[in-house]
Write a protein that holds these residues in place. Sequence first.
Motif, PDB file in Angstrom:
ATOM      1  N   ALA A 114      -2.097 -27.089 -19.490  1.00  6.41           N
ATOM      2  CA  ALA A 114      -3.494 -27.145 -19.031  1.00  6.41           C
ATOM      3  C   ALA A 114      -3.781 -26.060 -17.990  1.00  6.41           C
ATOM      4  O   ALA A 114      -4.908 -25.575 -17.899  1.00  6.41           O
ATOM      5  N   GLY A 115      -2.794 -25.673 -17.205  1.00  3.86           N
ATOM      6  CA  GLY A 115      -2.999 -24.609 -16.212  1.00  3.86           C
ATOM      7  C   GLY A 115      -3.415 -25.131 -14.852  1.00  3.86           C
ATOM      8  O   GLY A 115      -3.792 -26.299 -14.692  1.00  3.86           O
ATOM      9  N   PHE A 116      -3.349 -24.241 -13.852  1.00  2.00           N
ATOM     10  CA  PHE A 116      -3.578 -24.616 -12.441  1.00  2.00           C
ATOM     11  C   PHE A 116      -5.015 -25.045 -12.164  1.00  2.00           C
ATOM     12  O   PHE A 116      -5.287 -25.742 -11.194  1.00  2.00           O
ATOM     13  N   HIS A 117      -5.951 -24.569 -12.998  1.00  3.77           N
ATOM     14  CA  HIS A 117      -7.359 -24.869 -12.735  1.00  3.77           C
ATOM     15  C   HIS A 117      -7.766 -26.226 -13.312  1.00  3.77           C
ATOM     16  O   HIS A 117      -8.908 -26.626 -13.175  1.00  3.77           O
ATOM     17  N   ASN A 118      -6.837 -26.910 -13.957  1.00  2.00           N
ATOM     18  CA  ASN A 118      -7.156 -28.215 -14.542  1.00  2.00           C
ATOM     19  C   ASN A 118      -6.398 -29.347 -13.849  1.00  2.00           C
ATOM     20  O   ASN A 118      -5.286 -29.143 -13.342  1.00  2.00           O
ATOM     21  N   HIS A 119      -6.995 -30.528 -13.825  1.00  2.00           N
ATOM     22  CA  HIS A 119      -6.375 -31.806 -13.424  1.00  2.00           C
ATOM     23  C   HIS A 119      -6.151 -31.976 -11.925  1.00  2.00           C
ATOM     24  O   HIS A 119      -5.674 -33.026 -11.499  1.00  2.00           O
ATOM     25  N   GLY A 120      -6.488 -30.960 -11.116  1.00  2.00           N
ATOM     26  CA  GLY A 120      -6.238 -31.045  -9.678  1.00  2.00           C
ATOM     27  C   GLY A 120      -7.009 -32.171  -9.003  1.00  2.00           C
ATOM     28  O   GLY A 120      -6.576 -32.708  -7.977  1.00  2.00           O
ATOM     29  N   ALA A 121      -8.150 -32.549  -9.579  1.00  2.00           N
ATOM     30  CA  ALA A 121      -8.980 -33.580  -8.943  1.00  2.00           C
ATOM     31  C   ALA A 121      -8.394 -34.987  -9.127  1.00  2.00           C
ATOM     32  O   ALA A 121      -8.797 -35.926  -8.437  1.00  2.00           O
ATOM     33  N   TYR A 122      -7.465 -35.138 -10.061  1.00  2.00           N
ATOM     34  CA  TYR A 122      -6.850 -36.466 -10.269  1.00  2.00           C
ATOM     35  C   TYR A 122      -5.751 -36.704  -9.229  1.00  2.00           C
ATOM     36  O   TYR A 122      -5.016 -35.774  -8.898  1.00  2.00           O
ATOM     37  N   PRO A 123      -5.620 -37.947  -8.735  1.00  2.00           N
ATOM     38  CA  PRO A 123      -4.624 -38.192  -7.677  1.00  2.00           C
ATOM     39  C   PRO A 123      -3.186 -38.276  -8.204  1.00  2.00           C
ATOM     40  O   PRO A 123      -2.480 -39.261  -7.998  1.00  2.00           O
ATOM     41  N   ILE A 124      -2.785 -37.227  -8.896  1.00  2.00           N
ATOM     42  CA  ILE A 124      -1.403 -37.115  -9.417  1.00  2.00           C
ATOM     43  C   ILE A 124      -0.521 -36.709  -8.234  1.00  2.00           C
ATOM     44  O   ILE A 124      -0.905 -35.848  -7.443  1.00  2.00           O
ATOM     45  N   ASP A 125       0.659 -37.322  -8.102  1.00  2.00           N
ATOM     46  CA  ASP A 125       1.507 -37.026  -6.939  1.00  2.00           C
ATOM     47  C   ASP A 125       2.095 -35.622  -6.985  1.00  2.00           C
ATOM     48  O   ASP A 125       2.058 -34.894  -6.002  1.00  2.00           O
ATOM     49  N   ILE A 126       2.672 -35.276  -8.134  1.00  2.00           N
ATOM     50  CA  ILE A 126       3.395 -33.994  -8.213  1.00  2.00           C
ATOM     51  C   ILE A 126       3.019 -33.274  -9.514  1.00  2.00           C
ATOM     52  O   ILE A 126       3.003 -33.880 -10.589  1.00  2.00           O
ATOM     53  N   PHE A 127       2.695 -31.991  -9.379  1.00  2.00           N
ATOM     54  CA  PHE A 127       2.474 -31.143 -10.555  1.00  2.00           C
ATOM     55  C   PHE A 127       3.673 -30.231 -10.727  1.00  2.00           C
ATOM     56  O   PHE A 127       4.242 -29.741  -9.746  1.00  2.00           O
ATOM     57  N   ILE A 128       4.019 -30.004 -11.989  1.00  2.00           N
ATOM     58  CA  ILE A 128       5.058 -29.014 -12.313  1.00  2.00           C
ATOM     59  C   ILE A 128       4.454 -28.023 -13.286  1.00  2.00           C
ATOM     60  O   ILE A 128       3.644 -28.401 -14.141  1.00  2.00           O
ATOM     61  N   HIS A 129       4.815 -26.763 -13.126  1.00  2.00           N
ATOM     62  CA  HIS A 129       4.410 -25.744 -14.115  1.00  2.00           C
ATOM     63  C   HIS A 129       5.607 -24.875 -14.445  1.00  2.00           C
ATOM     64  O   HIS A 129       6.401 -24.540 -13.551  1.00  2.00           O
ATOM     65  N   SER A 130       5.694 -24.477 -15.709  1.00  2.00           N
ATOM     66  CA  SER A 130       6.554 -23.341 -16.038  1.00  2.00           C
ATOM     67  C   SER A 130       5.717 -22.100 -15.765  1.00  2.00           C
ATOM     68  O   SER A 130       4.654 -21.915 -16.370  1.00  2.00           O
ATOM     69  N   LEU A 131       6.195 -21.239 -14.872  1.00  2.00           N
ATOM     70  CA  LEU A 131       5.455 -20.002 -14.555  1.00  2.00           C
ATOM     71  C   LEU A 131       5.782 -18.902 -15.555  1.00  2.00           C
ATOM     72  O   LEU A 131       5.186 -17.823 -15.520  1.00  2.00           O
ATOM     73  N   THR A 132       6.750 -19.209 -16.438  1.00  2.00           N
ATOM     74  CA  THR A 132       7.135 -18.290 -17.511  1.00  2.00           C
ATOM     75  C   THR A 132       5.974 -18.099 -18.485  1.00  2.00           C
ATOM     76  O   THR A 132       5.959 -17.138 -19.244  1.00  2.00           O
ATOM     77  N   LYS A 133       5.023 -19.010 -18.460  1.00  2.00           N
ATOM     78  CA  LYS A 133       3.951 -19.039 -19.475  1.00  2.00           C
ATOM     79  C   LYS A 133       2.692 -18.326 -18.970  1.00  2.00           C
ATOM     80  O   LYS A 133       2.701 -17.125 -18.815  1.00  2.00           O
TER      81      LYS A 133
END
Length: 394
Positions: free
Chosen positions: A186-205
């Motif tokens: 989904a990327g960094f610009h998505n889902h930030g408004a939800y109270p999710i505790d921890i986000f993980i991303h592969s930065l390879t993508k």
Amino acid sequence: MEKIETLTNHLPIIELQNDNYPLTPPIYQSVKFTYKSHAQLSAMRRGEFAGYSYSRVSNPTVRQLELLLARLQQREDAICTASGVGAITNCLMSILKKDDHVIMFIESYLPTRYLVQKILGKFGVSSTLVSITDHEAIASSILPGQTKALIFESPTNPQLKVADIEYLVRISQQHGLTTICDNTFAGFHNHGAYPIDIFIHSLTKYAGGHGDVMGGVIIGNSAQIKPLRRDCFEMGAVMDPHAAFLILRGMKTYKLRYDKQCHNAMKIATWLQDQPQVSRVYYPGLPSHPQHELAQKQMHDFGSMIMFDLAAKSPRHLDPFFDNLKLFREAASLGSTESLIVPAKDYYATDLSLRSLEISLINDFSIRLSIGIEDADDLIADLATGLKSYAMPL
Ligand SMILES: Cc1ncc(COP(=O)(O)O)c(C=O)c1O
């Protein structure tokens, strides 16, 4: 004067004035940082002022990337790691202990399932695998007092199912579970408004964006990240400053690339739907996607990943289709400027039982596309050539 061997190992110090900033971030390609005096170094080690000493612990180039990504994901802090899987590993190793239980999904990224079942399993962590859309199964797999975390993706890799984030967060909060969202698709610009505790991303993508650098990141508010940081640098799979520099450079065009990739993906998914050699298309942006409305509610866009099923009867029907493509290259990974194609089952579902494959919607003829920034009509022409060469089974 010192000899050449000495001079070449003790470089002149270049001091920038406090108000003289390089516009493009310099690469602090140094393992060690020194100080004017022993007293100053000791004070820094006691945490009395901010500074750097050793790049496994922290590095200014890596820190610049961490702060950028935390901000984009609407959180306070972040920890960069050597790869996306490294971020998942570090995060789970740090927050879980023996006898803890984790909920994850049939639709989770294959290495996440492997890590939890095979590696953390050896250390006494148990897990339950359910479908991301089966809310009843999710609720009934929570073991009170034992289940500590729920790790999910949305949209999922490779079948593009959309998780109901509001539900996952609500049920996790009710039972005190840490929610971990692998937000790579989904990327960094998505889902930030939800109270999710921890986000993980592969930065390879999408972050690196050019297929030339690997990295991962764990993002959260300070309360989540602070206890993780020490564990992460002691486990050692940290990001190299040169990788951080390449990812910082990639991030300058992140949104431009993501927008163009989404635009191309929508056009290609719409076209694929009308091809007689294609039996089904999975793209959250299509009104025919079962969770299109949920995706619309949760996301600003629908990403660059598509899965579709070829109307084939034997795996050998795939060969002419793949071999006649010129632009779509068969390779793992996603989110780069160039378009990629893989058979979904071979790459992402080799561990699933027949029943789980069915739930997962993956069969021998499911194809995953990662759409790049090329011209959409050229990509469609390439797929059309592949499809034409493929003899429809009777
Ligand atoms: C959803 C998801 N998470 C994590 C990863 C792992 O990333 P890396 O290859 O950087 O370890 C991938 C890679 O494909 C992915 O698709």
